[in-house]
Design a protein around this motif. Structure first.
Motif, PDB file in Angstrom:
ATOM      1  N   THR A 285       7.526 -23.339 -13.320  1.00 42.43           N
ATOM      2  CA  THR A 285       6.155 -23.566 -12.866  1.00 42.43           C
ATOM      3  C   THR A 285       6.023 -23.311 -11.380  1.00 42.43           C
ATOM      4  OG1 THR A 285       5.824 -25.218 -14.607  1.00 42.43           O
ATOM      5  CG2 THR A 285       4.294 -25.253 -12.757  1.00 42.43           C
ATOM      6  N   THR A 286       6.987 -23.783 -10.601  1.00 44.04           N
ATOM      7  CA  THR A 286       6.960 -23.588  -9.151  1.00 44.04           C
ATOM      8  C   THR A 286       7.018 -22.113  -8.795  1.00 44.04           C
ATOM      9  OG1 THR A 286       8.044 -25.720  -8.794  1.00 44.04           O
ATOM     10  CG2 THR A 286       8.126 -24.138  -6.985  1.00 44.04           C
ATOM     11  N   ARG A 287       7.915 -21.375  -9.443  1.00 39.98           N
ATOM     12  CA  ARG A 287       8.050 -19.956  -9.146  1.00 39.98           C
ATOM     13  C   ARG A 287       6.831 -19.176  -9.623  1.00 39.98           C
ATOM     14  NH1 ARG A 287      12.192 -16.512  -7.605  1.00 39.98           N
ATOM     15  NH2 ARG A 287      11.208 -14.489  -7.223  1.00 39.98           N
ATOM     16  N   ALA A 288       6.274 -19.559 -10.759  1.00 40.73           N
ATOM     17  CA  ALA A 288       5.097 -18.872 -11.282  1.00 40.73           C
ATOM     18  C   ALA A 288       3.914 -18.979 -10.326  1.00 40.73           C
ATOM     19  CB  ALA A 288       4.733 -19.434 -12.646  1.00 40.73           C
ATOM     20  N   LYS A 289       3.731 -20.151  -9.736  1.00 46.16           N
ATOM     21  CA  LYS A 289       2.633 -20.341  -8.786  1.00 46.16           C
ATOM     22  C   LYS A 289       2.782 -19.418  -7.585  1.00 46.16           C
ATOM     23  CE  LYS A 289       1.542 -25.161  -9.934  1.00 46.16           C
ATOM     24  NZ  LYS A 289       1.553 -26.569  -9.454  1.00 46.16           N
ATOM     25  N   LYS A 290       4.024 -19.267  -7.105  1.00 44.19           N
ATOM     26  CA  LYS A 290       4.263 -18.412  -5.942  1.00 44.19           C
ATOM     27  C   LYS A 290       3.970 -16.947  -6.238  1.00 44.19           C
ATOM     28  CE  LYS A 290       7.832 -21.315  -3.798  1.00 44.19           C
ATOM     29  NZ  LYS A 290       9.258 -21.378  -3.360  1.00 44.19           N
ATOM     30  N   SER A 291       4.220 -16.536  -7.481  1.00 43.56           N
ATOM     31  CA  SER A 291       4.035 -15.129  -7.838  1.00 43.56           C
ATOM     32  C   SER A 291       2.700 -14.850  -8.513  1.00 43.56           C
ATOM     33  CB  SER A 291       5.179 -14.686  -8.762  1.00 43.56           C
ATOM     34  OG  SER A 291       5.175 -15.438  -9.960  1.00 43.56           O
ATOM     35  N   GLY A 292       1.863 -15.882  -8.636  1.00 42.42           N
ATOM     36  CA  GLY A 292       0.560 -15.700  -9.249  1.00 42.42           C
ATOM     37  C   GLY A 292       0.613 -15.532 -10.752  1.00 42.42           C
ATOM     38  N   THR A 293       1.659 -16.032 -11.376  1.00 38.62           N
ATOM     39  CA  THR A 293       1.824 -15.910 -12.825  1.00 38.62           C
ATOM     40  C   THR A 293       1.221 -17.114 -13.530  1.00 38.62           C
ATOM     41  OG1 THR A 293       3.893 -14.698 -12.493  1.00 38.62           O
ATOM     42  CG2 THR A 293       3.513 -15.625 -14.684  1.00 38.62           C
ATOM     43  N   THR A 294       0.497 -16.869 -14.588  1.00 38.22           N
ATOM     44  CA  THR A 294      -0.083 -17.957 -15.381  1.00 38.22           C
ATOM     45  C   THR A 294       0.881 -18.366 -16.489  1.00 38.22           C
ATOM     46  OG1 THR A 294      -2.332 -17.152 -14.970  1.00 38.22           O
ATOM     47  CG2 THR A 294      -2.013 -18.649 -16.841  1.00 38.22           C
ATOM     48  N   ILE A 295       1.105 -19.655 -16.607  1.00 36.40           N
ATOM     49  CA  ILE A 295       2.043 -20.187 -17.601  1.00 36.40           C
ATOM     50  C   ILE A 295       1.275 -20.961 -18.676  1.00 36.40           C
ATOM     51  CG2 ILE A 295       3.985 -21.734 -18.002  1.00 36.40           C
ATOM     52  CD1 ILE A 295       4.824 -19.354 -16.434  1.00 36.40           C
ATOM     53  N   THR A 296       1.531 -20.625 -19.929  1.00 38.48           N
ATOM     54  CA  THR A 296       1.034 -21.409 -21.063  1.00 38.48           C
ATOM     55  C   THR A 296       2.240 -21.970 -21.786  1.00 38.48           C
ATOM     56  OG1 THR A 296      -0.864 -19.949 -21.321  1.00 38.48           O
ATOM     57  CG2 THR A 296      -0.310 -21.365 -23.179  1.00 38.48           C
ATOM     58  N   THR A 297       2.250 -23.266 -22.030  1.00 36.68           N
ATOM     59  CA  THR A 297       3.445 -23.890 -22.591  1.00 36.68           C
ATOM     60  C   THR A 297       3.193 -24.543 -23.936  1.00 36.68           C
ATOM     61  OG1 THR A 297       3.017 -25.992 -21.459  1.00 36.68           O
ATOM     62  CG2 THR A 297       4.365 -24.365 -20.299  1.00 36.68           C
ATOM     63  N   SER A 298       4.255 -24.617 -24.702  1.00 36.08           N
ATOM     64  CA  SER A 298       4.300 -25.421 -25.919  1.00 36.08           C
ATOM     65  C   SER A 298       5.579 -26.245 -25.813  1.00 36.08           C
ATOM     66  CB  SER A 298       4.361 -24.534 -27.168  1.00 36.08           C
ATOM     67  OG  SER A 298       4.652 -25.311 -28.314  1.00 36.08           O
ATOM     68  N   THR A 299       5.457 -27.545 -25.762  1.00 37.87           N
ATOM     69  CA  THR A 299       6.615 -28.406 -25.518  1.00 37.87           C
ATOM     70  C   THR A 299       7.138 -29.092 -26.775  1.00 37.87           C
ATOM     71  OG1 THR A 299       5.131 -30.224 -24.932  1.00 37.87           O
ATOM     72  CG2 THR A 299       5.919 -28.821 -23.138  1.00 37.87           C
ATOM     73  N   SER A 300       6.721 -28.627 -27.932  1.00 38.12           N
ATOM     74  CA  SER A 300       7.204 -29.192 -29.195  1.00 38.12           C
ATOM     75  C   SER A 300       8.073 -28.160 -29.912  1.00 38.12           C
ATOM     76  CB  SER A 300       6.044 -29.606 -30.079  1.00 38.12           C
ATOM     77  OG  SER A 300       5.429 -28.458 -30.644  1.00 38.12           O
ATOM     78  N   ASP A 301       8.652 -28.565 -31.044  1.00 37.31           N
ATOM     79  CA  ASP A 301       9.441 -27.653 -31.865  1.00 37.31           C
ATOM     80  C   ASP A 301       8.579 -26.951 -32.914  1.00 37.31           C
ATOM     81  OD1 ASP A 301      11.773 -28.498 -30.560  1.00 37.31           O
ATOM     82  OD2 ASP A 301      11.959 -30.216 -31.900  1.00 37.31           O
ATOM     83  N   SER A 302       7.288 -27.158 -32.863  1.00 37.08           N
ATOM     84  CA  SER A 302       6.370 -26.598 -33.855  1.00 37.08           C
ATOM     85  C   SER A 302       6.320 -25.074 -33.745  1.00 37.08           C
ATOM     86  CB  SER A 302       4.970 -27.172 -33.649  1.00 37.08           C
ATOM     87  OG  SER A 302       4.007 -26.432 -34.368  1.00 37.08           O
ATOM     88  N   THR A 303       6.582 -24.398 -34.848  1.00 38.70           N
ATOM     89  CA  THR A 303       6.529 -22.937 -34.840  1.00 38.70           C
ATOM     90  C   THR A 303       5.104 -22.440 -34.624  1.00 38.70           C
ATOM     91  OG1 THR A 303       6.372 -22.959 -37.252  1.00 38.70           O
ATOM     92  CG2 THR A 303       8.562 -22.686 -36.290  1.00 38.70           C
ATOM     93  N   SER A 304       4.128 -23.119 -35.188  1.00 37.21           N
ATOM     94  CA  SER A 304       2.737 -22.681 -35.028  1.00 37.21           C
ATOM     95  C   SER A 304       2.266 -22.880 -33.596  1.00 37.21           C
ATOM     96  CB  SER A 304       1.820 -23.444 -35.994  1.00 37.21           C
ATOM     97  OG  SER A 304       1.899 -24.845 -35.780  1.00 37.21           O
ATOM     98  N   ALA A 305       2.651 -23.989 -32.985  1.00 40.55           N
ATOM     99  CA  ALA A 305       2.264 -24.230 -31.589  1.00 40.55           C
ATOM    100  C   ALA A 305       2.930 -23.220 -30.670  1.00 40.55           C
ATOM    101  CB  ALA A 305       2.644 -25.656 -31.184  1.00 40.55           C
TER     102      ALA A 305
END
Length: 579
Positions: A285-305
């Motif tokens: 997340t820290t590095r993405a902010k510096k490079s202008g990258t947008t991060i979308t996360t899924s923090t579960s084991d759900s395959t659909s998520a």
């Protein structure tokens, strides 16, 4: 075409050997001190005060007559356990993945320095057993991979580092402790040649490195109970005191500043998936902010998520894991040893779900050992696999440097990743383990049976080209042959490569693996440049153990020499003739 397979390590420089020690002076002091001790003092020095009854994992009694305080013996494989504000180092298997002597030594020195600062006299490591003959063995990650030569080098360097840092190293678990199942009662029956060429080998290197102590394993190895004589007691006391004097702990050693009986921090990254996930997420997340990258996360084991989060992303990074326990620790139904070699929490299904919807899927694996990759490794949308292993507290920062291209990965596998679990030829045993596979474990077994691995022992990229130049012959640890080669970097960016040397023994030797690791050098080469790499082979490296004669034998004949990037990717070949 092979899938990109990356490791999170960097290169260092050539290191020294073992620990410089004056055992004669240490024993002179120890024998003098012995004469000043009462029988109760002697018994106190060789006895523990009881599990959980002191501040450390183990504490001896004290002998005030010679200023010998209670020794603090403390875990663990990641650094000092039970202390605040200490480093969670990568474990042994990750150090082995660097194939870098200097980094192995630096890690050991860091552990030794922090141990001393906290008043820990004996840090309980490094680990030479388990060697890792069983791929799902629960504590393989504490050791240095499944090859005795690689493990021996790592033991030598780690012992040297720990004791240069001021603490006593304790090589463990001696010997035949290859599984957690029934570890207190299983009987390890190992033939003499296999014992010497595989399981004793790294312990012998630790002894040559002047290790202060060795810890016995729980399992049986034909041990008989007997009474301890006065002479044996005095010898035990003398050895303990000699190591104390050897590492200069008799003068100004810090007071113990840990508490084994409280949960006040200390290294716990390996055994805490949530902690590791937070480290990785924060770094990305820290590095993405510096490079202008947008991060979308899924923090579960759900395959659909997971698939939903990856659907509109340019790149999808999927994290999967595998952990293990210990003899008395069950982790998610895994009682010490892993139940199988599958990724935990249906990790393979998560990868497949994401790869079905994202054309640039990268798989990052944090694992205690090999896992089976076959269900997704050949999928077209899986562009790379990053074997992150167990990187310690810098897990996130190290991964970011690789993903963003700041550093060139240069690690190598310290074990084989097979296509199926039965390809290893070994399993957990009950009652008695006869070690019937003999010398043929890991890549040695696959080579013998012509089984193709998914990723072989020592796997990595190597631009090596060059010549092999044999030397001449002489005692067990003397250099008897020299092999030189030229290592070239055909790319534009500086990178480190591990050139590996394997020997095939002549037909005059008894049944022997097709090839065995007998040398490696990690070298940093500038883009477009070349450098000379030299391997020095000891007499022991060219010898086998004669069980009937109880000696190492250098067989006559033609030794096949192969050098390359892994146990399968061998670019150069030559021979050494012994007459």
């Amino acid at each position: 075409m092979r899938k990109q397979f990356l490791f999170l390590t960097v290169a260092a420089v050539v290191s020294a050997q073992g620990f410089a020690a004056d055992w004669d002076a240490a024993y002179t002091k120890a024998k003098t001190a012995l004469g000043k001790l009462s029988q109760n003092d002697r018994l106190a020095i060789v006895s523990g005060i009881g599990w959980g009854k002191g501040p450390c994992a183990g504490n001896t009694g004290a002998a005030t007559s010679i200023g010998f305080r209670s020794l603090c013996l403390q875990d663990g494989p990641l650094g000092v356990r039970g202390a605040s504000s200490v480093t969670a180092f990568p474990p042994g298997v990750q150090a082995a993945s660097t194939w870098d002597r200097a980094l192995m030594r630096d890690r050991g020195k860091g552990i030794g320095q922090q141990s001393k600062a906290l008043g820990v006299n004996v840090i309980l490591g490094p680990v030479a057993g388990p060697l890792g003959k069983i791929p799902n063995g629960g504590r393989n990650w504490e050791g240095f991979g499944s090859d005795p030569y690689l493990c021996g080098v790592a033991m030598e360097q780690t012992v040297g580092g720990i004791q240069e840092g001021g603490a006593q190293a304790c090589a463990k678990h001696y010997i035949g402790n290859e599984q957690e199942k029934e570890r207190d009662t299983v009987n390890s029956v190992i033939d003499d040649r296999t014992l010497h060429e595989l399981y004793l080998w790294p312990f012998a290197e630790a002894v040559r490195a002047n290790v202060a102590s060795i810890m016995c394993s729980y399992n049986k190895v034909g041990v008989k109970n007997s009474q301890v004589s006065q002479g044996r007691l005095d010898d035990m006391v003398t050895r303990i005191l000699a190591s104390w004097y050897l590492t200069k702990q008799d003068s100004g050693y810090p007071a113990t500043a840990i508490n084994q009986n409280t949960n006040n921090g200390g290294p716990n990254v390996q055994g805490n998936g949530a902690t590791n996930a937070k480290l990785v997420a924060h770094a990305i997340t820290t590095r993405a902010k510096k490079s202008g990258t947008t991060i979308t996360t899924s923090t579960s084991d759900s395959t659909s998520a997971g698939a939903s989060a990856a659907q509109n992303a340019e790149i999808a990074i999927v994290f999967i894991t595998a952990d293990s326990g210990e003899g008395y620790i069950t982790v998610e139904t895994n009682a010490g040893d892993r139940n199988n070699l599958e990724a935990w929490h249906s990790g393979a299904d998560l990868v497949k779900a994401v790869a079905a919807i994202n054309k640039n899927t990268i798989v990052v694996i944090h694992s205690v050992g090999p896992i089976i990759l076959e269900s997704f490794v050949d999928l077209g949308n899986v562009k790379a696999i990053v074997w992150a292993g167990l990187p310690g507290q810098e897990s996130g920062n190290a991964l970011v440097e690789i993903l963003w291209g700041d550093a060139s990965p240069s690690g190598k596998l310290p074990y084989t990743i097979a296509k199926q679990q039965r390809d290893y030829g070994t399993n957990l045993q009950s009652g008695t383990d006869s070690f019937s596979e003999g010398l043929f474990i890991d890549y040695r077994y696959l080579d013998k049976n012509n089984i193709a691995p998914r990723f072989e022992f020592g796997f990595g990229l190597c631009p090596a080209t060059g010549n092999i130049v044999p030397g001449g012959i002489s005692s067990l640890f003397d250099i008897v042959a020299t092999v030189t080669m030229t290592l070239s970097n055909s790319g534009a960016v500086s990178g480190a490569e591990v050139a590996q040397l394997y020997l095939g023994f002549p037909s005059s030797a008894p049944s022997t693996p097709v090839r065995q690791l007998r040398g490696f050098q990690k070298t940093l080469v500038a883009g477009g440049a070349s450098t000379t790499v030299k391997f020095e082979l000891r007499r022991k490296d060219l010898s086998y153990w004669d069980a009937s004669g109880k000696r190492w034998v250098l067989p006559a004949g033609n030794f096949k020499v192969e050098v390359g990037a892994s146990s399968k990717d061998l670019r150069l070949s030559g021979s050494i003739v012994v007459t």
